[in-house]
Design a protein around this motif. Structure first.
Motif: not given
Ligand code: ADP
Length: 387
Positions: A117, A155, A157-158, A162, A168, A185, A222, A273-274
């Motif tokens: 990420k 936030v 996040k890993e 994840g 997260i 992270w 999530g 986001n992703e």
């Protein structure tokens, strides 16, 4: 034996239209298998012990670890193309296989964007795509300084691994000091989300691309609980999401289905986001609602075959996920769920566990409200009325 000769030998007596290897045996592999049957594709699934969605006698998955080079090599060499139902495959192994002549789609460079990420945030912001403000979590001191400017909470996040809300955390200033920040992270600004959107596309190696209608997803803790298509947003915003996805797919050379998850913020900004480089939960509705499902188009795309139309067959489609609730088994409630007219329940055959995705229900309708009512009614029966 070279990759090329092993590859020919493996296919010599096959009557299949093509042989595709898929790493991972979750529900995505299971549903890809259904599309493979339709196309006469021999889909060979590599499943780890915990992958129970393909643990059906008919699917005959190969047991093995997705992180073992030799296992990956032997699967890749027996197939025309190797593709993935999850991202947890070491890219260093994939680079070796690619050098040896195996066909990997998507390739390791693109996969890294879906895997890591932080790498994705860096790459996208450098290429000018809008992303939330982020910072590698090198030291807590630096992070606090940056987060004071963003506003708390933030936030954390890993970078790797994840999913479904694991890896997260939302962290307040006094909690960060006790937080094990490190190279695994990173941190980002907490965005005020108005809606979460998902743009699916399918892209082939020769550059053919099709885009699905824009989908809105609802996430709780999530985890995606519901999707609505078409997303109830303006045509301008819909077009913008599509452009972003098409341009990003080119930038990272995505092949197969790509899902771009976006945040629409309260002040109207769109942020990426992703990215997922595989069929995606927000595309399950395409099985009943579109001319060509995401699973079929994924296979067609990785094989560089002509892609199918993404047009919808109804004005609206809503998918409700069936999440585990204790050890209740949705299979026990299937017949009651099937009595809901217009509902299309899917069960994945997985061991029930809290919050685990055990199935989903799709309904089409003249409006999102009506499709939602139908899919929810049936999904509620499957989850035991706990939603
Ligand atoms: P996963 O890999 O588990 O899907 P995501 O990074 O997509 O993890 O985050 C899961 C959910 O957490 C998102 O769908 C969104 O609801 C929320 N979330 C993630 N990042 C942010 C952020 N920067 N600001 C606000 N909410 C966020």
């Amino acid at each position: 034996v070279t990759a090329a000769t092993a590859h020919t030998a493996g296919r010599m007596h096959s009557r299949a239209s093509a042989t595709v290897g898929m790493v991972g045996g979750g529900q995505l592999a299971r549903m890809t298998y259904q599309a493979a049957l339709t196309l006469g594709v021999d889909l060979r699934i590599l499943a780890a012990e915990s992958d129970d969605a393909v643990a059906e006698p008919g699917l005959a998955p190969q047991a093995g670890s997705p992180t073992d080079l030799e296992t990956l090599r032997s699967l890749a060499r027996s197939c025309d193309v190797l593709t993935f139902d999850h991202e947890l495959v070491p890219t260093k192994h994939l680079e070796v296989l690619q050098r040896e002549g195996c066909v990997l789609r998507p390739g390791p460079k693109a996969l890294r964007v879906a895997q890591d990420k932080l790498h994705a945030r860096v790459l996208m912001s450098r290429a000018g795509f809008p992303v939330p403000e982020f910072k590698a979590a090198l030291s807590v001191g630096e992070l606090v300084e940056r987060a004071d400017a963003w506003g708390w909470p933030i936030v954390v996040k890993e970078r790797l691994g994840g999913y479904d809300g694991g890896g997260i955390a939302i962290v307040e200033r006094d909690e960060l000091l006790g937080f094990a920040a490190g190279p695994g992270w990173f941190a980002e600004q907490q965005v005020e989300i108005e809606r979460e959107l998902s743009q699916l596309i399918a892209r082939s190696p020769s550059g053919e691309v099709v885009a699905y209608p824009l989908t809105e997803s609802v996430q709780v803790d999530g985890i995606c609980v519901e999707t609505s298509t078409p997303a109830p947003v303006s045509p301008e915003l819909t077009a913008k999401c599509r452009e972003l996805a098409l341009s990003l797919a080119e930038t990272i050379d995505a092949v197969g289905v790509m899902a771009l998850e976006l945040f629409l913020t309260r002040d109207g900004a769109l942020l990426v986001n992703e990215i997922a480089l595989r069929p995606h939960n927000t595309g399950h509705y395409t099985i009943e609602a579109c001319e060509t499902s995401q699973f079929e188009n994924h296979l067609r795309a990785v094989l560089d075959w002509p892609l199918g139309s993404t047009a919808m067959k109804a004005p609206a489609a809503v998918m409700a996920n069936v999440l585990g609730s204790g050890d209740a088994n949705p299979a026990d409630a299937l017949q009651a769920a099937l009595r809901v007219p217009g509902a299309h329940p899917h069960l994945y055959g997985k061991q029930p566990r809290n919050h685990r995705k055990l199935g989903h229900v799709t309904a089409l309708g003249p409006s999102l409200e009506q499709a939602r009512e139908t899919s929810r009614r049936s999904a509620d029966i499957l989850t035991g009325g706990s939603r």
